[in-house]
Write a protein that holds these residues in place. Structure first.
Motif, PDB file in Angstrom:
ATOM      1  N   UNK A  78     102.430  44.185 -35.446  1.00 21.75           N
ATOM      2  CA  UNK A  78     102.374  44.995 -35.677  1.00 21.75           C
ATOM      3  C   UNK A  78     103.343  46.599 -34.553  1.00 21.75           C
ATOM      4  N   UNK A  79     102.578  46.113 -33.609  1.00 23.57           N
ATOM      5  CA  UNK A  79     102.923  47.276 -32.724  1.00 23.57           C
ATOM      6  C   UNK A  79     104.727  46.440 -32.868  1.00 23.57           C
ATOM      7  N   UNK A  80     105.438  45.476 -32.914  1.00 21.76           N
ATOM      8  CA  UNK A  80     106.756  45.709 -32.692  1.00 21.76           C
ATOM      9  C   UNK A  80     107.052  46.529 -34.441  1.00 21.76           C
ATOM     10  N   UNK A  81     106.524  45.843 -35.276  1.00 22.58           N
ATOM     11  CA  UNK A  81     107.592  45.934 -36.420  1.00 22.58           C
ATOM     12  C   UNK A  81     106.903  47.767 -36.243  1.00 22.58           C
ATOM     13  N   UNK A  82     106.793  48.637 -36.042  1.00 23.52           N
ATOM     14  CA  UNK A  82     106.579  49.710 -35.829  1.00 23.52           C
ATOM     15  C   UNK A  82     107.267  50.552 -34.252  1.00 23.52           C
ATOM     16  N   UNK A  83     107.435  49.845 -33.905  1.00 19.66           N
ATOM     17  CA  UNK A  83     109.513  50.452 -32.706  1.00 19.66           C
ATOM     18  C   UNK A  83     110.069  50.185 -33.258  1.00 19.66           C
ATOM     19  N   UNK A  84     110.077  48.614 -34.059  1.00 16.65           N
ATOM     20  CA  UNK A  84     111.741  48.994 -34.869  1.00 16.65           C
ATOM     21  C   UNK A  84     111.963  49.860 -35.712  1.00 16.65           C
ATOM     22  N   UNK A  85     110.902  50.092 -36.741  1.00 15.44           N
ATOM     23  CA  UNK A  85     111.089  51.243 -37.778  1.00 15.44           C
ATOM     24  C   UNK A  85     110.867  52.576 -37.212  1.00 15.44           C
TER      25      UNK A  85
END
Length: 199
Positions: A78-85
């Motif tokens: 979740x954290x990685x996806x959120x950072x990418x977005x």
């Protein structure tokens, strides 16, 4: 403005063609031209800066659109996806995913949806992991051996086809070193084989 198609598979056993086809079909259906394709075969567990996606994020320009087959192609956590977005939002870029039919823009609804999709994907992976671990523990509790059957393992030891002969030699007092020399293998191989056989 550029449209970039991003494709990721996690192993050589998978192919990029399916994701490429999905994105291409979507683009043609919506009269969009994909200006650049970024493809990589790498686990999403790898650090973002070691993936082509990391470099792609650095190169994104204002107004660019990043298209992926599904949000899990971007990252596993979740954290990685959120950072990418978040990176894309800060650069005023959009992220489109086909499976979820998701369009990330610079609005609060998009941010909430990004959080929800990322969270759902992570929860699903955790549930699958927990079910797998529970199943393995259940099998272990019955006393069953996990992994390949021993017969399949022993075939790799060069000595499996001579099991009776080796047992006879051991019973007559022949040393492991001598057996190894007779079988043209190393003493360690003989010791490992004997240990596996439980002699």
């Amino acid at each position: 403005m550029a449209v970039i198609g991003y494709i990721r598979v996690s192993s050589n056993k998978q192919t990029v063609q399916h994701q490429h086809f999905e994105i291409q079909q979507f683009a043609e259906h919506n009269n969009i031209n994909v200006d650049k394709w970024v493809e990589e075969t790498i686990s999403s567990r790898k650090a973002l800066n070691k993936r082509k996606l990391g470099q792609l994020l650095d190169e994104l320009q204002d107004g660019d659109i990043l298209i992926a087959a599904e949000i899990s192609r971007l990252g596993r956590s979740l954290l990685e996806v959120m950072r990418i977005l978040e990176t894309c939002l800060n650069k005023n870029c959009q992220v489109w995913t086909l499976k979820e039919n998701y369009r990330l823009g610079n609005d609060i609804q998009s941010k909430v949806m990004a959080f929800a999709f990322g969270l759902s994907a992570e929860i699903e992976r955790n549930l699958i992991s927990q079910r797998t671990k529970a199943s393995l523990e259940s099998v272990r509790a019955t006393g069953k051996r996990l992994g390949r059957p021993f017969s399949a393992q022993s075939k790799k030891l060069k000595l499996s086809c001579n099991t009776k002969k080796i047992k006879y030699w051991l019973d007559t007092g022949m040393t492991k070193y001598r057996i190894a020399k007779m079988m043209s293998v190393s003493p360690a191989t003989v010791s490992n084989f004997i240990s596996r056989m439980g002699w």
